[in-house]
Design an enzyme around this catalytic site. Structure first.
Site, PDB file in Angstrom:
ATOM      1  N   PHE A 195       0.792  -1.222   0.000  1.00  9.47           N
ATOM      2  CA  PHE A 195       0.000   0.000   0.000  1.00  9.47           C
ATOM      3  C   PHE A 195       0.830   1.281   0.000  1.00  9.47           C
ATOM      4  O   PHE A 195       0.315   2.354   0.278  1.00  9.47           O
ATOM      5  CB  PHE A 195      -0.988  -0.007   1.168  1.00  9.47           C
ATOM      6  CG  PHE A 195      -1.985  -1.126   1.042  1.00  9.47           C
ATOM      7  CD1 PHE A 195      -2.745  -1.280  -0.104  1.00  9.47           C
ATOM      8  CD2 PHE A 195      -2.136  -2.044   2.051  1.00  9.47           C
ATOM      9  CE1 PHE A 195      -3.644  -2.319  -0.251  1.00  9.47           C
ATOM     10  CE2 PHE A 195      -3.032  -3.087   1.933  1.00  9.47           C
ATOM     11  CZ  PHE A 195      -3.794  -3.228   0.777  1.00  9.47           C
ATOM     12  N   CYS A 196       2.104   1.174  -0.314  1.00  7.97           N
ATOM     13  CA  CYS A 196       2.937   2.372  -0.450  1.00  7.97           C
ATOM     14  C   CYS A 196       2.666   3.032  -1.791  1.00  7.97           C
ATOM     15  O   CYS A 196       2.572   2.357  -2.817  1.00  7.97           O
ATOM     16  CB  CYS A 196       4.422   2.012  -0.363  1.00  7.97           C
ATOM     17  SG  CYS A 196       4.982   1.683   1.292  1.00  7.97           S
ATOM     18  N   HIS A 197       2.561   4.340  -1.765  1.00  3.30           N
ATOM     19  CA  HIS A 197       2.371   5.102  -2.999  1.00  3.30           C
ATOM     20  C   HIS A 197       3.715   5.245  -3.718  1.00  3.30           C
ATOM     21  O   HIS A 197       4.743   5.428  -3.064  1.00  3.30           O
ATOM     22  CB  HIS A 197       1.837   6.499  -2.675  1.00  3.30           C
ATOM     23  CG  HIS A 197       0.457   6.497  -2.114  1.00  3.30           C
ATOM     24  ND1 HIS A 197       0.209   6.235  -0.782  1.00  3.30           N
ATOM     25  CD2 HIS A 197      -0.739   6.716  -2.695  1.00  3.30           C
ATOM     26  CE1 HIS A 197      -1.098   6.305  -0.574  1.00  3.30           C
ATOM     27  NE2 HIS A 197      -1.696   6.593  -1.716  1.00  3.30           N
ATOM     28  N   MET A 242       8.530   4.519   4.995  1.00  6.64           N
ATOM     29  CA  MET A 242       8.750   3.154   4.497  1.00  6.64           C
ATOM     30  C   MET A 242       9.940   3.104   3.545  1.00  6.64           C
ATOM     31  O   MET A 242      10.684   2.123   3.528  1.00  6.64           O
ATOM     32  CB  MET A 242       7.489   2.609   3.812  1.00  6.64           C
ATOM     33  CG  MET A 242       6.325   2.413   4.778  1.00  6.64           C
ATOM     34  SD  MET A 242       6.736   1.445   6.254  1.00  6.64           S
ATOM     35  CE  MET A 242       7.238  -0.096   5.535  1.00  6.64           C
ATOM     36  N   GLU A 243      10.145   4.168   2.779  1.00  8.58           N
ATOM     37  CA  GLU A 243      11.296   4.214   1.886  1.00  8.58           C
ATOM     38  C   GLU A 243      12.601   4.225   2.680  1.00  8.58           C
ATOM     39  O   GLU A 243      13.556   3.524   2.328  1.00  8.58           O
ATOM     40  CB  GLU A 243      11.200   5.430   0.965  1.00  8.58           C
ATOM     41  CG  GLU A 243      10.148   5.312  -0.125  1.00  8.58           C
ATOM     42  CD  GLU A 243       8.703   5.461   0.337  1.00  8.58           C
ATOM     43  OE1 GLU A 243       7.797   5.224  -0.483  1.00  8.58           O
ATOM     44  OE2 GLU A 243       8.451   5.799   1.515  1.00  8.58           O
ATOM     45  N   ASP A 278      24.927 -10.268   2.670  1.00  3.73           N
ATOM     46  CA  ASP A 278      25.237 -11.040   1.458  1.00  3.73           C
ATOM     47  C   ASP A 278      26.704 -10.914   1.072  1.00  3.73           C
ATOM     48  O   ASP A 278      27.333 -11.897   0.690  1.00  3.73           O
ATOM     49  CB  ASP A 278      24.344 -10.576   0.306  1.00  3.73           C
ATOM     50  CG  ASP A 278      24.603 -11.377  -0.959  1.00  3.73           C
ATOM     51  OD1 ASP A 278      24.508 -12.614  -0.913  1.00  3.73           O
ATOM     52  OD2 ASP A 278      24.914 -10.752  -1.999  1.00  3.73           O
TER      53      ASP A 278
END
Length: 169
Positions: A80-82, A117-118, A132
């Site tokens: 639901f992130c734009h 969120m970004e 990694d």
């Protein structure tokens, strides 16, 4: 008694829904997130001696590139992130004590919704990339915690205080 905050990504029928931001004002917004990567002592010593390079290459440079790519693609990962125009994205990665790296990701936009969120995605993907790049040295590398350390713009600004203990209400 305080009322519980309402969930924003659920419609009246309880179904998942993207928030409609069309009525919000376009403002400058920024968020900063952090994530840690903790190494076994011998691995940290080796990484320090090798200038944070592994057999796969430059650990920090690769993490910054991966984190930046993740910031720009967060809307493809979190349902639901734009999709947002990213005005700026900066990383700071440095030793925190003898055996841990702290990754800080700061993201800016001028839009109707924030970039928390970004920033969190950028910091955690950079941490995953470090894992990694270094996993040939050990699988006992620990990632986390990841946390939002601040945001400005929108309804309210936020600056992280001390780490929460137990249930936060």
């Amino acid at each position: 008694m305080k009322s519980k905050p309402a969930l924003t990504h659920v419609d009246r029928d309880g179904r998942p829904a993207m928030v409609d931001v069309s009525d919000k004002s376009v403002t400058a917004r920024e968020a900063v997130a952090q994530c840690r990567v903790r190494f076994p002592a011998a691995v940290a010593l080796q990484l320090r001696a090798d200038g944070l390079k592994s057999k796969k290459g430059a650990v920090i440079d690769t993490a910054i590139i991966a984190g930046t790519m993740a910031v720009k693609r967060t809307h493809e990962l979190i349902p639901f992130c734009h999709p947002l125009p990213i005005d700026g994205c900066r990383f700071a990665i440095d030793w925190d004590g003898d055996n841990a790296l702290t990754i800080e990701c700061a993201v800016k936009t001028t839009h109707r919704t924030g970039v928390e969120m970004e920033a969190l995605t950028g910091a955690t993907v950079a941490a995953l990339t470090i894992y990694d790049m270094c996993k040939a040295l050990s699988h006992r590398i620990v990632i986390g915690p990841a946390k939002l350390t601040g945001k400005r713009g929108g309804k309210r600004d936020f600056a992280a205080g001390p780490a929460p203990r137990g249930d936060e209400r």
